[in-house]
Design an enzyme around this catalytic site. Structure first.
Site, PDB file in Angstrom:
ATOM      1  N   ASP A 184       0.835  -1.207   0.000  1.00 47.37           N
ATOM      2  CA  ASP A 184       0.000   0.000   0.000  1.00 47.37           C
ATOM      3  C   ASP A 184       0.870   1.258   0.000  1.00 47.37           C
ATOM      4  O   ASP A 184       1.996   1.254   0.505  1.00 47.37           O
ATOM      5  CB  ASP A 184      -0.934  -0.022   1.228  1.00 47.37           C
ATOM      6  CG  ASP A 184      -2.091   0.955   1.086  1.00 47.37           C
ATOM      7  OD1 ASP A 184      -2.409   1.341  -0.061  1.00 47.37           O
ATOM      8  OD2 ASP A 184      -2.677   1.330   2.119  1.00 47.37           O
ATOM      9  N   ASN A 236     -10.926  -2.614  -5.319  1.00 49.42           N
ATOM     10  CA  ASN A 236     -10.178  -1.723  -6.212  1.00 49.42           C
ATOM     11  C   ASN A 236     -10.837  -1.561  -7.588  1.00 49.42           C
ATOM     12  O   ASN A 236     -10.528  -0.609  -8.314  1.00 49.42           O
ATOM     13  CB  ASN A 236      -8.724  -2.194  -6.389  1.00 49.42           C
ATOM     14  CG  ASN A 236      -7.850  -2.015  -5.163  1.00 49.42           C
ATOM     15  OD1 ASN A 236      -6.926  -2.781  -4.929  1.00 49.42           O
ATOM     16  ND2 ASN A 236      -8.122  -0.993  -4.345  1.00 49.42           N
TER      17      ASN A 236
HETATM   18  C1  IPE Z   1      -5.414  -2.754  -0.210  1.00 49.76           C
HETATM   19  O1  IPE Z   1      -5.070  -1.427  -0.417  1.00 49.76           O
HETATM   20  C2  IPE Z   1      -5.428  -3.477  -1.520  1.00 49.76           C
HETATM   21  C3  IPE Z   1      -4.128  -3.638  -2.142  1.00 49.76           C
HETATM   22  C4  IPE Z   1      -2.969  -3.312  -1.639  1.00 49.76           C
HETATM   23  C5  IPE Z   1      -4.152  -4.250  -3.445  1.00 49.76           C
HETATM   24  P1  IPE Z   1      -6.184  -0.299  -0.527  1.00 49.76           P
HETATM   25  O2  IPE Z   1      -5.467   0.982  -0.659  1.00 49.76           O
HETATM   26  O3  IPE Z   1      -7.152  -0.627  -1.602  1.00 49.76           O
HETATM   27  O4  IPE Z   1      -6.915  -0.431   0.875  1.00 49.76           O
HETATM   28  P2  IPE Z   1      -7.836   0.598   1.676  1.00 49.76           P
HETATM   29  O5  IPE Z   1      -8.937   0.996   0.752  1.00 49.76           O
HETATM   30  O6  IPE Z   1      -6.999   1.754   2.060  1.00 49.76           O
HETATM   31  O7  IPE Z   1      -8.298  -0.166   2.873  1.00 49.76           O
HETATM   32  C1  IPE Z   2      -1.576   0.202  -3.374  1.00 49.05           C
HETATM   33  O1  IPE Z   2      -1.363   1.569  -3.400  1.00 49.05           O
HETATM   34  C2  IPE Z   2      -1.796  -0.391  -4.731  1.00 49.05           C
HETATM   35  C3  IPE Z   2      -3.200  -0.753  -5.026  1.00 49.05           C
HETATM   36  C4  IPE Z   2      -4.163  -0.757  -4.166  1.00 49.05           C
HETATM   37  C5  IPE Z   2      -3.505  -1.136  -6.385  1.00 49.05           C
HETATM   38  P1  IPE Z   2      -2.567   2.593  -3.389  1.00 49.05           P
HETATM   39  O2  IPE Z   2      -2.924   2.885  -4.800  1.00 49.05           O
HETATM   40  O3  IPE Z   2      -3.678   2.122  -2.549  1.00 49.05           O
HETATM   41  O4  IPE Z   2      -1.856   3.851  -2.741  1.00 49.05           O
HETATM   42  P2  IPE Z   2      -2.495   4.866  -1.689  1.00 49.05           P
HETATM   43  O5  IPE Z   2      -2.981   4.061  -0.531  1.00 49.05           O
HETATM   44  O6  IPE Z   2      -3.593   5.576  -2.404  1.00 49.05           O
HETATM   45  O7  IPE Z   2      -1.356   5.735  -1.327  1.00 49.05           O
HETATM   46 MG    MG Z   3      -4.124   2.368  -0.580  1.00 49.12          MG
END
Ligand code: IPE
Ligand code: IPE
Ligand code: MG
Length: 248
Positions: free
Chosen positions: A20, A68
């Site tokens: 993340d 996602n």
């Molecule tokens: C969790 O990250 C999913 C992945 C890393 C693929 P998110 O960024 O989607 O999670 P939330 O929404 O902050 O809980």
């Molecule tokens: C994790 O990074 C990757 C995916 C969930 C695909 P994020 O895209 O959630 O990054 P933040 O949490 O918005 O910084």
């Molecule tokens: Mg995220």
């Protein structure tokens, strides 16, 4: 160096990572979120190679969750394009690594499905780390699917309802080919599971770091493993019982 502090005889067999912080990493640099995903994809290569060097059997990376799919369409397409670009056979062959996927693969674009299936097939006889990407995955989706399959086996008379054990459920999950993770790492500062491996993490050790995924490296992976190795896993017993068992 944390790498030197690792006890090679007590390595976790399965490390799960919630990657993340890609978006915030990019925004902090005045870039588009996609730039964070691109950099994050490079870290997948690095961490997979590090896991292979360390001798970790399974590395399960949360790559794209069921939730996602609700992101803006441009971001979803950019992520799918990145996936296609990075499902590289050479990287796996060079590292003697296997590739597997957990999740609802049927929701992925056909080209991605084809690339995924091809990579699974060509790497299936490799013998080092198995890199597992969770794609279009969520634990509630996985458990619901398992329940449906178990129910139809009961309806068909292949299984009795009294015969359903914890083992039955474990065997019907997407993860049925690997052990439960001993260690789960989440980068990016949030302290939640976000629908990842709920059943499998019943007794997993959690490690949270504020580091955004594009900044995560081998040394930080080693730091998490050293931290994990310093913990006493009691599984409900007393600390004394665990010590007694260890000294036997
Ligand atoms: C969790 O990250 C999913 C992945 C890393 C693929 P998110 O960024 O989607 O999670 P939330 O929404 O902050 O809980
Ligand atoms: C994790 O990074 C990757 C995916 C969930 C695909 P994020 O895209 O959630 O990054 P933040 O949490 O918005 O910084
Ligand atoms: Mg995220």
């Amino acid at each position: 160096m944390y790498k030197e502090q690792i006890d090679k005889n007590r390595l976790p067999h399965h490390v799960a990572i919630i990657m993340d912080g890609n978006g915030r990493w990019a925004q902090q640099r005045g870039k588009q979120r996609t730039a964070g995903h691109q950099e994050g994809a490079m870290r997948v290569h690095d961490i997979m190679e590090a896991a292979t060097r360390l001798g970790i059997d399974y590395l399960t990376l949360y790559t794209f969750s069921t939730e996602n799919w609700n992101r803006p369409e441009e971001e979803v397409s950019a992520l799918m394009a990145l996936l296609l670009q990075h499902l590289e056979q050479d990287l796996f062959m060079k590292n003697d690594a296997r590739f597997r996927v957990i999740g609802d693969v049927s929701r992925l674009p056909q080209q991605v499905q084809d690339a995924v299936n091809h990579l699974i097939e060509v790497t299936k006889d490799n013998s080092k780390t198995c890199l597992v990407l969770a794609l279009s995955y969520s634990s509630k989706w996985e458990i619901t699917k398992a329940m449906r399959n178990i129910a139809s086996e009961v309806a068909d008379g292949k299984l009795s309802s009294d015969g359903i054990t914890e083992q039955t459920i474990t065997e019907h999950l997407e993860t049925n080919f690997m052990p439960e993770p001993e260690l789960l790492i989440r980068t990016g500062g949030e302290q939640r599971l976000s629908n990842y491996l709920l059943w499998q993490c019943a007794y997993t050790e959690f490690y949270f770091t504020n580091t955004y995924w594009p900044d995560f490296d081998e040394e930080q992976l080693c730091k998490a493993i050293v931290d994990y190795q310093g913990r006493q896993r009691r599984f409900g017993k007393t600390g004394e019982q665990v010590k007694d068992e260890e000294s036997k």
